[in-house]
Each structure stands twice: as structure tokens, then as C-alpha cells.
Design a protein around this motif. Structure first.
Motif: not given
Length: 311
Positions: A70-80
Motif C-alpha cells: 500500500a505504501a509503495f502504491a501510494a508512492l507510485m501514484c505521486s509520480g503522475h
């Protein structure tokens, strides 16, 4: 934009200028779908671990995996990120330049890239204040200009100057001062380039000088024009009187040239048609009278000679 040496752009001769590198960022919509699947997987792991803990033993490993996912998914979403037309983003990772994205649309990049490095590629207008400078002859004048520019190299604009907007403002003022001191306000000699009478040549010089100064910041000068030009107030009245005197002299020269032509034409016609024969003395008197009539500012009262031509 044409590359110039460090000495030409005013940089340090021992340091190479930054160079823009274009890169293509992954499609944001594809990465959004992947990130959505990662979020669903994290939710499934967390839900399953909590449900299993309620029913029996708590699976700590599965719960930690779901939390990390979940933390990794949230971090990946911040790259948009999204870019509008004529907008660029400079990608900087831990202080290192990794390229510039210029394609408009929805993109994704490494979440650890620095934020706040967007650069507008649109045309900008910079208007200088009314500057009081001395022209080539030392006369104090007031001058102002407008500069149309845009960023052509994002790497130079971001890394080679502290603030490229402020750099353009300061260098524009310096270029206007330098250009104004290179030309006289008015043309006094044939073929002399002056600020007031040769606007195209002066504008070309100003644009060339600005381009030389702003190349270090990766800025391309599209146009430069003088918007205000006048004598300083302390000499404006004296210069106005001088201009009026020059106008009067120029008008008198035209009048005299026209009068001489008319007198010459009159004498030639009289002689060719044998209307009257004049000796040198009478010819000189006639020329004098005609010039007085033609060049006088007020109407001339004629005197009619009722005798002969020689009395």
C-alpha cells in the motif's frame, strides 16, 4: 538555438554550459492502471490478513506485505504529472539532471524526481522602465523598450542562472543602456544612424545585443523594440528650439531653391522668345526683384513703372 562559446555568452571560460536533453516520460494513463491494480492488491492482502486474524491466528507476514504494498502504491501514484502545451518539466533526481519532458499530456515519472521544476516555453513580454541615459553625443535622453522572449534551452534556464526571469529583466535594462549610448538621438550627418530616424536598424542592434547577453540563460529573443524615446526634461525645451530652427532652415532652403529655378526659367523664356533684351545691370535688378517677391514671407506691394525701362 545556435550554440555560442562561453566567452561569447559571458560565462566562465572554465565551465561548460548546461545542455538540454529531451526525454520521453511513460504514459500516465497506463501507469495509473498499474498503480490502481497495486492498490487493489494491497487492499486484498490487508483485508485477508485482518479477516484471517479475526477467525484464527493473525498472519503478520501477510499484513506487513499488504502494508508495504500500500505504501509503495501510494508512492507510485505521486509520480503522475500533467503538462500543458508549451510547457516543460526538468527531471532532477538527487541533484543530477536526467532530461526534460516537453510533450504535453498526462505522464508518469520517478516519484523521487524533484518537484517545482516546470518551465514555461511560451513567449514572454518584458518592458523596461524609462531609463535616463546619455546618447552618443552626451545628450541626456529617456528611453524604454519591450522585449519578446522565450526559453529555448530549459537546462541553461534552470541550472546556469539563479532566476532566469530576473536575469532577463536586468540584462534587458543593461542592453538598452548600451544601445542608447551607441547612437545619437537625431541624425545630423548624411548616412548617420540615429535613434529617432532609424528604428529598424536600432531594433536589430538591440535584439542582437540582447541575444548575446541572454544566451547563457537559454533564452531566445524573438523581438526587441523601443517603446519610448524623448529628450530629458532639462534639455527638452532647448532641443525643441533647435529642431524648430532646423525646420525653418530646411524650409528656407527649399524656398530659395524653388525661387532660383523659377527666376532661371523666367529669364530663359524671355530670352528665347525675344520678349525683351536686358543688359547685365537690368538682369541683376530683375533677379533681385523676383527673389524678393518669391522668398518674402509677406505679400509684396508692387510699384508700377510708368516710364521707360531705364528711367
Amino acid at each position: 538555438m545556435k550554440e555560442k562559446s562561453n566567452l561569447e555568452v559571458g560565462g566562465d571560460p572554465g565551465r561548460k554550459p548546461s545542455r538540454e536533453t529531451g526525454v520521453t516520460a511513460p504514459n500516465g494513463w497506463v501507469m495509473l492502471a498499474i498503480n490502481f491494480l497495486l492498490c487493489l492488491a494491497a487492499i486484498w492482502l490487508l483485508y485477508g490478513s485482518i479477516r484471517q486474524g479475526v477467525l484464527g491466528s493473525f498472519p503478520m507476514g501477510r499484513f506487513l506485505s499488504g502494508t508495504l504494498l500500500a505504501a509503495f502504491a501510494a508512492l507510485m501514484c505521486s509520480g503522475h504529472f500533467a503538462l500543458e502545451p508549451n510547457q516543460a518539466r526538468v527531471l532532477i533526481l538527487f541533484g543530477a539532471y536526467h532530461g526534460t519532458v516537453k510533450q504535453s499530456g498526462f505522464h508518469w515519472a520517478n516519484p523521487f524526481y524533484s518537484r517545482g521544476t516546470r518551465v514555461s516555453l511560451r513567449a514572454h513580454n518584458t518592458s523596461t522602465e524609462k531609463l535616463k541615459v546619455n546618447d552618443k553625443r552626451g545628450n541626456p535622453i529617456e528611453i524604454a523598450a519591450v522585449v519578446v522572449w522565450r526559453v529555448a534551452d530549459t537546462a541553461r534556464a534552470v541550472f546556469d542562472v539563479e532566476d532566469y526571469h530576473q536575469y532577463v529583466d536586468v540584462q534587458s535594462e543593461a542592453a538598452v543602456r548600451q544601445m542608447a549610448s551607441a547612437y545619437p538621438y537625431d541624425q545630423t550627418e548624411e548616412g548617420e544612424v540615429a535613434l529617432r530616424s532609424h528604428t529598424a536598424e536600432v531594433a536589430a542592434h538591440l535584439q542582437e545585443e540582447l541575444q548575446r547577453r541572454l544566451a547563457i540563460a537559454g533564452v531566445e529573443v524573438l523581438e526587441a523594440r523601443i517603446t519610448h524615446l524623448a529628450y530629458a526634461p532639462e534639455i527638452a525645451q532647448a532641443m525643441l528650439r533647435r529642431q524648430q530652427a532646423e525646420a525653418v532652415i530646411a524650409a528656407r532652403q527649399k524656398i530659395v531653391q524653388g525661387a532660383v529655378s523659377m527666376v532661371e526659367m523666367a529669364l530663359t523664356d524671355l530670352a528665347s522668345r525675344n520678349v525683351v533684351a536686358l543688359d547685365d545691370e537690368r538682369r541683376a535688378a530683375m533677379v533681385s526683384n523676383l527673389l524678393v517677391v518669391l522668398c518674402g514671407e509677406t505679400g509684396v506691394t508692387p510699384v508700377v513703372n510708368t516710364g521707360t525701362l531705364y528711367t
